[in-house]
Write a protein that holds these residues in place. Structure first.
Motif, PDB file in Angstrom:
ATOM      1  N   TRP A 189       0.882  -1.157   0.000  1.00  0.00           N
ATOM      2  CA  TRP A 189       0.000   0.000   0.000  1.00  0.00           C
ATOM      3  C   TRP A 189       0.926   1.215   0.000  1.00  0.00           C
ATOM      4  CZ3 TRP A 189      -1.260  -4.355   2.840  1.00  0.00           C
ATOM      5  CH2 TRP A 189      -2.520  -4.917   2.586  1.00  0.00           C
ATOM      6  N   MET A 190       1.065   1.828  -1.163  1.00  0.00           N
ATOM      7  CA  MET A 190       2.050   2.894  -1.320  1.00  0.00           C
ATOM      8  C   MET A 190       1.427   4.245  -0.986  1.00  0.00           C
ATOM      9  SD  MET A 190       5.277   3.134  -2.144  1.00  0.00           S
ATOM     10  CE  MET A 190       5.575   1.617  -3.078  1.00  0.00           C
ATOM     11  N   PRO A 191       2.056   5.040  -0.100  1.00  0.00           N
ATOM     12  CA  PRO A 191       1.510   6.368   0.198  1.00  0.00           C
ATOM     13  C   PRO A 191       1.555   7.263  -1.036  1.00  0.00           C
ATOM     14  CG  PRO A 191       3.711   6.132   1.124  1.00  0.00           C
ATOM     15  CD  PRO A 191       3.305   4.773   0.638  1.00  0.00           C
ATOM     16  N   ASP A 270       6.380   7.590   5.248  1.00  0.00           N
ATOM     17  CA  ASP A 270       7.801   7.257   5.151  1.00  0.00           C
ATOM     18  C   ASP A 270       8.086   6.055   4.257  1.00  0.00           C
ATOM     19  OD1 ASP A 270       8.214   9.341   6.832  1.00  0.00           O
ATOM     20  OD2 ASP A 270       8.942   8.164   8.538  1.00  0.00           O
ATOM     21  N   GLY A 271       7.070   5.288   3.950  1.00  0.00           N
ATOM     22  CA  GLY A 271       7.291   4.087   3.140  1.00  0.00           C
ATOM     23  C   GLY A 271       5.990   3.337   2.958  1.00  0.00           C
ATOM     24  N   PRO A 272       6.027   2.279   2.172  1.00  0.00           N
ATOM     25  CA  PRO A 272       4.805   1.502   1.949  1.00  0.00           C
ATOM     26  C   PRO A 272       4.507   0.561   3.110  1.00  0.00           C
ATOM     27  CG  PRO A 272       6.621   0.499   0.766  1.00  0.00           C
ATOM     28  CD  PRO A 272       7.167   1.770   1.382  1.00  0.00           C
ATOM     29  N   ARG A 273       3.249   0.464   3.460  1.00  0.00           N
ATOM     30  CA  ARG A 273       2.820  -0.652   4.297  1.00  0.00           C
ATOM     31  C   ARG A 273       2.813  -1.869   3.390  1.00  0.00           C
ATOM     32  NH1 ARG A 273      -3.308  -0.975   5.324  1.00  0.00           N
ATOM     33  NH2 ARG A 273      -3.572  -3.207   5.724  1.00  0.00           N
ATOM     34  N   PHE A 274       3.280  -3.009   3.871  1.00  0.00           N
ATOM     35  CA  PHE A 274       3.340  -4.146   2.966  1.00  0.00           C
ATOM     36  C   PHE A 274       2.870  -5.425   3.632  1.00  0.00           C
ATOM     37  CE2 PHE A 274       7.731  -4.190   4.742  1.00  0.00           C
ATOM     38  CZ  PHE A 274       7.812  -5.502   5.178  1.00  0.00           C
ATOM     39  N   GLN A 275       2.436  -6.360   2.799  1.00  0.00           N
ATOM     40  CA  GLN A 275       2.037  -7.690   3.251  1.00  0.00           C
ATOM     41  C   GLN A 275       2.846  -8.721   2.487  1.00  0.00           C
ATOM     42  OE1 GLN A 275      -1.954  -7.848   0.352  1.00  0.00           O
ATOM     43  NE2 GLN A 275      -2.116  -8.480   2.464  1.00  0.00           N
ATOM     44  N   MET A 276       3.318  -9.724   3.223  1.00  0.00           N
ATOM     45  CA  MET A 276       4.038 -10.823   2.605  1.00  0.00           C
ATOM     46  C   MET A 276       3.050 -11.914   2.219  1.00  0.00           C
ATOM     47  SD  MET A 276       7.310 -10.800   5.220  1.00  0.00           S
ATOM     48  CE  MET A 276       8.218 -12.097   4.376  1.00  0.00           C
TER      49      MET A 276
END
Length: 293
Positions: A189-191, A270-276
């Motif tokens: 999820w890219m800001p 500051d960065g993307p929230r991510f899921q593996m």
């Protein structure tokens, strides 16, 4: 539903029928569908009304019932033939589906067959084993250096499933082929401040070194990611077919989590929230940018 999705579900159904007496994994079903495990499971449930492994259990029990009509068949042999771990587990599952244990069924199967159509119209209910309460969630903060990311953007996707509908589900394989990758591919999820104008919030990508000079696949973008801290949440192991419940459970934990208790605050720009990729053996893992208060 798209015609290609119906065809994918049909391929999964055929795979199940051909392998009823063998162990079946979600990844095998996904290979048959030619989609990702997440998307395959969602399509299957939308089409059949059942999760893949609920359907699989019902099919195996139905075929087991047919086998039990033959008096020479031992219950324990039928149980193992249809991949049940024990006689007891088979009996519990059989009784739950048909309202009688295997021996009772064998004694009254003529009457049961007469009424089977009425019995099989009953919609199965999820039992307590399907609860989504998380037992233990491991949380840690890690430093991410300044880096880049090779990404496949969407135009309007906000989550994994809308992304697959728009972009497709073959992105992971391409990202996995990038040898310079720092970590495994992730859903991001890219800001807004870090993504290209006109692209959607959700994308898939893989992080690479800031001096990356490799080949960017056609249709993919290379974006800069600043150094940041990430708070990583890892849920407990789960059965692969229960990935949706595992994700929902971890999201509930993250929603209620207060990072200020530990001296941090969220830093979503500051960065993307991510899921593996949700793999049952390691638990579902997701990360959100943070910084010290």
């Amino acid at each position: 539903m798209r015609e290609e999705h119906k065809e994918a579900v049909q391929r999964m159904l055929e795979f199940i029928d051909e392998h009823l007496s063998k162990p079946i994994t979600l990844h095998q079903l996904a290979q048959a569908a030619q989609y990702s495990p997440w998307h395959s499971a969602r399509m299957f449930k939308e089409t059949t009304g059942m999760a893949p492994f609920t359907y699989l259990r019902h099919r195996r029990l139905s075929e087991a019932a047919r086998r039990l009509e033959k008096p020479e068949q031992k219950v324990v042999d039928v149980a193992f033939d249809f991949v049940f771990d024990s006689h007891e587990g088979f009996t519990r599952a059989f009784s739950k589906q048909f309202g009688m244990n295997p021996n009772e069924f064998r004694q009254h199967w003529n009457e049961f067959v007469t009424n089977r159509a009425a019995r099989r119209t009953t919609t199965p209910k999820q039992d307590s084993e399907g609860e989504t309460t998380m037992k233990t969630v491991f949380v840690q903060v890690v430093d991410r250096p300044e880096r880049k990311a090779v990404v496949k953007s969407s135009q309007k996707a906000t989550d994994y499933f809308s992304y697959c509908e728009e972009v497709g589900c073959d992105v992971w394989e391409v990202l996995s082929s990038i040898k310079e990758a720092l970590y495994e591919p992730v859903g991001m999820w890219m800001p807004e401040n870090l993504r290209r104008i006109g692209t959607g919030e959700y994308m898939q990508g893989v992080e690479v070194p800031k001096d990356f000079a490799g080949i960017v696949p056609k249709g993919y973008d290379l974006i800069d990611l600043p150094a940041c801290q990430m708070m990583i949440f890892q849920g407990p192991p789960f059965e692969d077919e229960d990935f949706e419940e595992a994700i929902a459970g971890l999201w509930d934990v993250m929603k209620r989590y207060d990072p200020t208790f530990y001296g941090f605050t969220w830093a979503d720009e500051d960065g993307p929230r991510f899921q593996m990729e949700p793999l049952g053996y390691r638990g579902y893992i997701e990360a959100r940018p943070c910084k010290r208060v």
